[in-house]
Design an enzyme around this catalytic site. Structure first.
Site, PDB file in Angstrom:
ATOM      1  N   LYS A 156     -15.425  11.900  20.539  1.00 52.33           N
ATOM      2  CA  LYS A 156     -15.852  12.029  19.142  1.00 52.33           C
ATOM      3  C   LYS A 156     -17.370  12.011  19.081  1.00 52.33           C
ATOM      4  O   LYS A 156     -18.057  11.430  19.923  1.00 52.33           O
ATOM      5  CB  LYS A 156     -15.289  10.903  18.278  1.00 52.33           C
ATOM      6  CG  LYS A 156     -15.803   9.510  18.605  1.00 52.33           C
ATOM      7  CD  LYS A 156     -15.248   8.499  17.621  1.00 52.33           C
ATOM      8  CE  LYS A 156     -15.800   7.089  17.871  1.00 52.33           C
ATOM      9  NZ  LYS A 156     -15.360   6.515  19.143  1.00 52.33           N
ATOM     10  N   LYS A 248      -4.018   9.977  -6.896  1.00 55.83           N
ATOM     11  CA  LYS A 248      -5.219   9.902  -7.725  1.00 55.83           C
ATOM     12  C   LYS A 248      -5.059  10.865  -8.912  1.00 55.83           C
ATOM     13  O   LYS A 248      -4.395  10.530  -9.872  1.00 55.83           O
ATOM     14  CB  LYS A 248      -6.462  10.156  -6.868  1.00 55.83           C
ATOM     15  CG  LYS A 248      -6.712   9.010  -5.880  1.00 55.83           C
ATOM     16  CD  LYS A 248      -7.985   9.168  -5.095  1.00 55.83           C
ATOM     17  CE  LYS A 248      -8.333   7.900  -4.319  1.00 55.83           C
ATOM     18  NZ  LYS A 248      -7.315   7.462  -3.340  1.00 55.83           N
ATOM     19  N   THR A 278       9.730   5.936   6.808  1.00 63.79           N
ATOM     20  CA  THR A 278      10.680   6.304   5.759  1.00 63.79           C
ATOM     21  C   THR A 278       9.990   7.193   4.734  1.00 63.79           C
ATOM     22  O   THR A 278       8.857   6.935   4.328  1.00 63.79           O
ATOM     23  CB  THR A 278      11.228   5.034   5.068  1.00 63.79           C
ATOM     24  OG1 THR A 278      11.918   4.248   6.043  1.00 63.79           O
ATOM     25  CG2 THR A 278      12.176   5.392   3.932  1.00 63.79           C
TER      26      THR A 278
END
Length: 407
Positions: A156, A248, A278
């Site tokens: 990264k 949102k 789930t």
């Protein structure tokens, strides 16, 4: 080791630094948002106005959303009953993924239980699909992106916030044949600033990098159909993977990615954060699908929200308050001290019935503590008046206190 003592010491540090976080017990009332009922610790109640919520457009109580949720609840019951692979995929989940793929003009979308989970699961899985992948991450990316990149075990690079020149330097220094991906956000929620999307897309094309765009604070809010800043800027075709939330502007719950069909199929097949979770309740998926579909055509809600944000910023600036204004819908007021930030927040709530949670470290760097207001289309003129008057009085009060303490 005395574990209780260690826990007490850790919590005491938060109290001493003025950044211990408390939950405010509030009850939203259908049809009354942004008004809510605050239940104090002593059992008394007070009506308040919520000014820090992420239900940016008030879709959490929109009739189309509630009707779809009621219908699905009556048809299917409460939970999904399993993971997506094991009995947890319903017509409602498939319908929602089709709506999201259409929203972003992508071949497919993949639904997660939250946008955090979507970021974490996707970014941590990509190096399994592209061995040797290097991810270039904006320094102010959300914690979910940081965590996914950290956990993937690959290379990264962190580029300075919105600094395209620095990003180009990092890309140029790496092996030109290595697979690359640039991860960034369209709107950074604490300052409300926009990413230079077009410039980042140009750099990505120059170096053959994939683009991963988090539109969490933009979906529903920007673009002619609410697909986000990439749609507003006519750049959706240059974004390889979009991350978004349903919690949102869409007012419900869940997160997702949208990309080409092969990418979504690969993440679906390899990401543990998707495979072993789930699935969302069908009623939640139904409500989210209704919200996405509605906001594809309701530009009036977006316009009203932007108008209220402009009005609030203008009035707070007129008081001389240190507003951070990058032109987005987010209205941050810089305080710069965790104790005073919490003090203003507590007084707004107790004395004025205005709820605005303080934003402290680690959400923002130390010394940049702030109050973050999120006006919606359903915040009316009198509500804005009360907030402005309260901030005027409390800002002067806290300024006097700071002067006395430093004298």
């Amino acid at each position: 080791m005395n574990y209780d003592t260690a826990i007490d010491a850790a919590l005491s540090r938060l109290h001493e630094e003025g950044r211990y976080r408390t939950f405010i017990d509030i009850e939203r009332r259908r049809g009354g948002f942004p008004r809510a009922l605050w239940r104090r610790d002593d059992g008394t109640e007070q009506e308040i106005t919520v000014w820090c919520g992420n239900d940016y457009l008030g879709m959490g109580e929109h009739p189309a959303v509630l009707s779809a949720m009621h219908e699905a609840l009556e048809a299917t019951g409460a939970g999904s009953g399993g993971t997506r692979n094991i009995s947890g995929t319903t017509v409602y989940h498939n319908r929602l993924e089709r709506e999201l793929a259409d929203l972003h003009r992508k071949e497919a979308a993949l639904l997660f239980t939250s946008a955090y989970n979507a970021n974490d699961a996707t970014l941590s899985t990509l190096p399994r699909l592209f061995p040797g992948l290097i991810i270039y991450s904006d320094a102010l990316n959300h914690a979910s992106m940081i965590e996914g990149i950290r956990r993937n075990g690959g290379a990264k690079r962190i580029f300075r916030h919105n600094d395209v020149a620095h990003l180009r330097e990092l890309l140029a220094a790496d092996d030109p044949d290595a697979p690359k991906l640039i991860a960034f956000e369209s709107i950074y929620s604490m300052d409300g600033d926009f990413a230079p999307l077009a410039e980042i897309c140009e750099v990505a094309a120059e170096f053959g990098a994939l683009t991963y765009l988090d539109e969490v604070h933009a979906v529903g809010m920007y673009g002619p159909r609410g697909a986000g800043v990439a749609e507003r800027d006519r750049l959706m075709h240059r974004i390889d993977i979009v991350n978004g939330t349903l919690a949102k502007a869409f007012g419900v719950q869940g997160g997702y990615i949208a990309a080409n069909a092969r990418m979504c199929d690969a993440i679906r097949s390899y990401a543990p954060g998707f495979i072993f979770t789930t699935s969302l309740p069908p009623a939640v998926a139904a409500g989210a699908a209704a919200s996405v579909a509605h906001l594809k055509t309701d530009q009036a809600l977006r316009d009203k929200q932007q108008e209220n944000a402009r009005v609030l910023k203008t009035r707070l600036k007129g008081l001389g308050l240190p507003i951070i204004d990058h032109g987005s819908h987010i209205v941050p007021v810089h305080v710069g001290d965790p104790v005073h930030c919490k003090q203003i927040s507590d007084m707004l709530l107790a004395d004025h019935g205005i709820y605005a949670q303080p934003i402290n470290f680690p959400t923002v760097p130390r010394g940049t503590e702030r109050l973050r207001f999120t006006p919606s289309p359903v915040h009316d003129g009198p509500m804005i008046d009360r907030l402005v008057r309260a901030m005027d009085a409390l800002w002067s009060h806290c300024a006097l206190n700071r002067a006395e303490l430093s004298a």
